[in-house]
Structures are given as structure tokens and as C-alpha cells.
Design an enzyme around this catalytic site. Structure first.
Site, PDB file in Angstrom:
ATOM      1  N   ARG A 157       0.623  -1.279  -0.172  1.00 29.84           N
ATOM      2  CA  ARG A 157       0.011   0.029  -0.014  1.00 29.84           C
ATOM      3  C   ARG A 157       0.678   1.478   0.432  1.00 29.84           C
ATOM      4  NH1 ARG A 157      -2.255  -3.586   4.134  1.00 29.84           N
ATOM      5  NH2 ARG A 157      -4.356  -4.631   2.842  1.00 29.84           N
ATOM      6  N   LYS A 181      -2.676  -2.547   7.695  1.00 27.49           N
ATOM      7  CA  LYS A 181      -3.481  -2.519   7.989  1.00 27.49           C
ATOM      8  C   LYS A 181      -3.443  -3.497   9.530  1.00 27.49           C
ATOM      9  CE  LYS A 181      -6.070   0.227   4.695  1.00 27.49           C
ATOM     10  NZ  LYS A 181      -7.305  -0.654   4.078  1.00 27.49           N
ATOM     11  N   HIS A 279      -4.651  -8.403   2.782  1.00 27.05           N
ATOM     12  CA  HIS A 279      -5.902  -8.879   2.707  1.00 27.05           C
ATOM     13  C   HIS A 279      -6.689  -9.932   3.998  1.00 27.05           C
ATOM     14  CE1 HIS A 279      -6.606  -6.977  -1.711  1.00 27.05           C
ATOM     15  NE2 HIS A 279      -6.207  -6.375  -0.887  1.00 27.05           N
TER      16      HIS A 279
END
Length: 308
Positions: A157, A181, A279
Site C-alpha cells: 500500500r 492494516k 488482505h
């Protein structure tokens, strides 16, 4: 009473009882008049339209290329219009009750072809090589080349990329750990070209005391202490333009998509790509299934004994 009068009565109610804004009222008017015009072509007044008439209207919108969001908005206007007619005793049923909302297809992510990505990286490499050593242009070009090579090699990212610690380059290994994340850590790869570009950047980075003392791989005089993502995005678009690539289709996130798409096109497993992208749920990674479907179709055509 004609369709126009019924629509006006509905709009007056929306303004008086629900305080709808002028823009909202104008939108309702357009949507209802579009529907009225469609059913009028079949000799029908909008307030008398049945579910099949309205379904036909929505189908026509889809055939004309209107997005699912537009179709949904028009259906919402129709629902409120017919609920008004029913509540006022002007109609004994609500034909919109049996209509399904248009399905919103999940848009495919923008990406670059392997050829376009190659052109972009080659342009960045050329500029880094040809700039006069020690000049601000040379330093900026080396940094940008390192950023692009690392991004395409790892699928990071953009927030993860610009905030990489300098230890990633100092270790000079084929893989490194990144915290994404939710604080989740994952291992991502580095190609030989990415490692070489990082080492070239590290060499000029050491030449500046202010940069050399920073813990960030890409330090800057920003509040965070590292390169702002907006600056990288701007530099990316500039080099893309110089490489002859449409700047409207490029962003740091597009390069992350290219990383994933190109892996899948060349045989990578969807689960592996999920891990590399960070993810937490494979449903997020499934936006790339169109790539897999294309590859599987090509495999069948190439290897199935009954394929044409």
C-alpha cells in the site's frame, strides 16, 4: 388527472412535509418524468403503470448503459412516488414492491498492462541513470526509481511504501516484513531490480546528513518525517506522462493492482496473492478473479482436447 399533475402533487408533498431541497426535488422530477415518458410510449400514464411497465423501464435504462447506481436512484424515486399515491388513496397497490433493486457490480480495479508497467519502470531507470550525479534532479530520480521498483515488486500500500524503515534497505534481503492494516505483519518479496534501486538510493541518501540520520528509508521534511504519499503520487503521474502513459489511469494504488494482476496472469495462486497484499479476507482479493477467469479460459483453449 395526468402524470404531470400527479408528479407535481408528489413534489409538493416532498417539499412541504419532508423539507426536500430544490436539488432533490429537481432530481425526483427528472427521474419521474423519464419514467412517465417511457410508459407513455405504450399509451400508459405513469400513475397507472404496472410492475411489468416499470421493470421494462429499468431494463431499458440498463440497455442504454446507465450505471446500476443511476438505475437504483430512479427506482427509489418511483418507490416514493407510488407509496405517495397509495397513502393518498389514489392507487390501491404499490407496483414497486415486487421490483428488485439493480445489482451493483463491483467495478474492476484499474491496472496497467505488463508492457505499460515495463515502460514506466524503464523511464524511471533511464532518468535515474542519465541525470547529472549529485544534482537535485539526480537525487529525486533515484528516489522515484527506488519507490517504483519496490512498489511493483512488493505490492505494498502507498502508506506502507513511503513509511518503510531504512533497515529494509540496510539488510538488502530478498524478503522483508511489513506491518499493514490492523497491525498485521506480512512478508513481501523484493526483486533484484528493486534491491539494486534501493541500494543506489541508499548511497545518495547517506551523502546528506539530514537524510542519513533519519530512520525512514524515504525521509522528508514533512510532519511525519517521511515522504508524503501525495508527493509520491504527483511524481508518479509526472514520470508516467513522460513515459507516454495516460496519467488518468495511474496512481500508486494502480501499481499495487498491477502487481497482483500480473502475478495471477503468470500462474500465482489467489491465496498467495491475498497474503502478499495483506488482505484479511479473500473476498477482497476476489476482485481479481476476472484475471483468473481469463487465464483459465486460455488454458482450456490451449490444452483441452476438444477445444476449437
Amino acid at each position: 388527472m395526468g402524470s404531470g399533475a400527479r408528479i407535481e402533487a408528489f413534489l409538493e408533498m416532498m417539499a412541504a412535509e419532508r423539507g426536500a431541497s430544490d436539488n432533490t426535488l429537481a432530481s425526483y422530477r427528472r427521474d419521474l418524468e423519464d419514467a412517465a415518458q417511457h410508459v407513455a410510449a405504450k399509451g400508459q400514464a405513469l400513475q397507472d403503470a404496472g410492475a411489468d411497465d416499470l421493470r421494462d423501464f429499468l431494463t431499458a435504462l440498463s440497455a442504454q448503459g446507465f450505471a446500476a447506481t443511476t438505475q437504483t436512484r430512479k427506482l427509489s424515486a418511483l418507490r416514493q412516488f407510488f407509496q405517495f399515491l397509495y397513502a393518498e388513496g389514489l392507487r390501491g397497490d404499490d407496483p414497486t414492491g415486487v421490483l428488485d433493486s439493480p445489482k451493483k457490480g463491483r467495478g474492476l480495479p484499474k491496472t496497467l498492462s505488463e508492457e505499460e508497467t515495463g515502460s514506466l519502470l524503464e523511464r524511471a531507470e533511464t532518468e535515474a541513470r542519465e541525470a547529472a550525479p549529485g544534482t537535485p534532479e539526480h537525487i529525486a530520480a533515484l528516489r522515484l526509481h527506488a519507490l517504483l521498483e519496490v512498489l511493483y515488486a512488493s505490492g505494498l500500500r502507498v502508506s506502507e511504501l513511503v513509511s518503510l524503515p531504512v533497515t529494509v534497505a540496510l539488510r538488502d534481503e530478498r524478503f522483508f516484513a511489513v506491518r499493514g492494516k490492523g497491525g498485521k505483519e506480512r512478508i513481501v518479496p523484493l526483486s533484484g531490480k528493486a534491491r539494486a534501486a534501493m541500494q543506489a538510493w541508499l548511497a545518495v541518501r547517506k551523502a546528506s546528513p539530514s537524510r542519513a540520520e533519519s530512520g525512514w528509508l524515504f525521509p522528508a521534511g514533512s510532519e511525519s518525517g517521511h515522504l508524503p504519499r501525495q508527493v509520491f503520487a504527483r511524481e508518479l503521474k509526472a514520470v508516467a506522462a513522460r513515459a507516454g502513459i495516460d496519467t488518468a489511469k495511474i496512481s500508486p494504488h494502480v501499481l499495487r493492482h498491477a502487481f497482483a494482476s500480473h502475478l495471477l496472469q503468470n500462474g500465482a495462486d489467489l491465496r498467495a496473492v491475498q497474503e502478499l497484499l495483506g488482505h484479511s479476507d479473500i473476498s477482497t482479493t476476489q476482485i481479481y478473479t476476472h484475471v483468473l477467469e481469463k487465464r483459465l479460459a486460455e488454458l482450456v483453449q490451449k490444452h483441452h482436447p476438444l477445444a476449437d
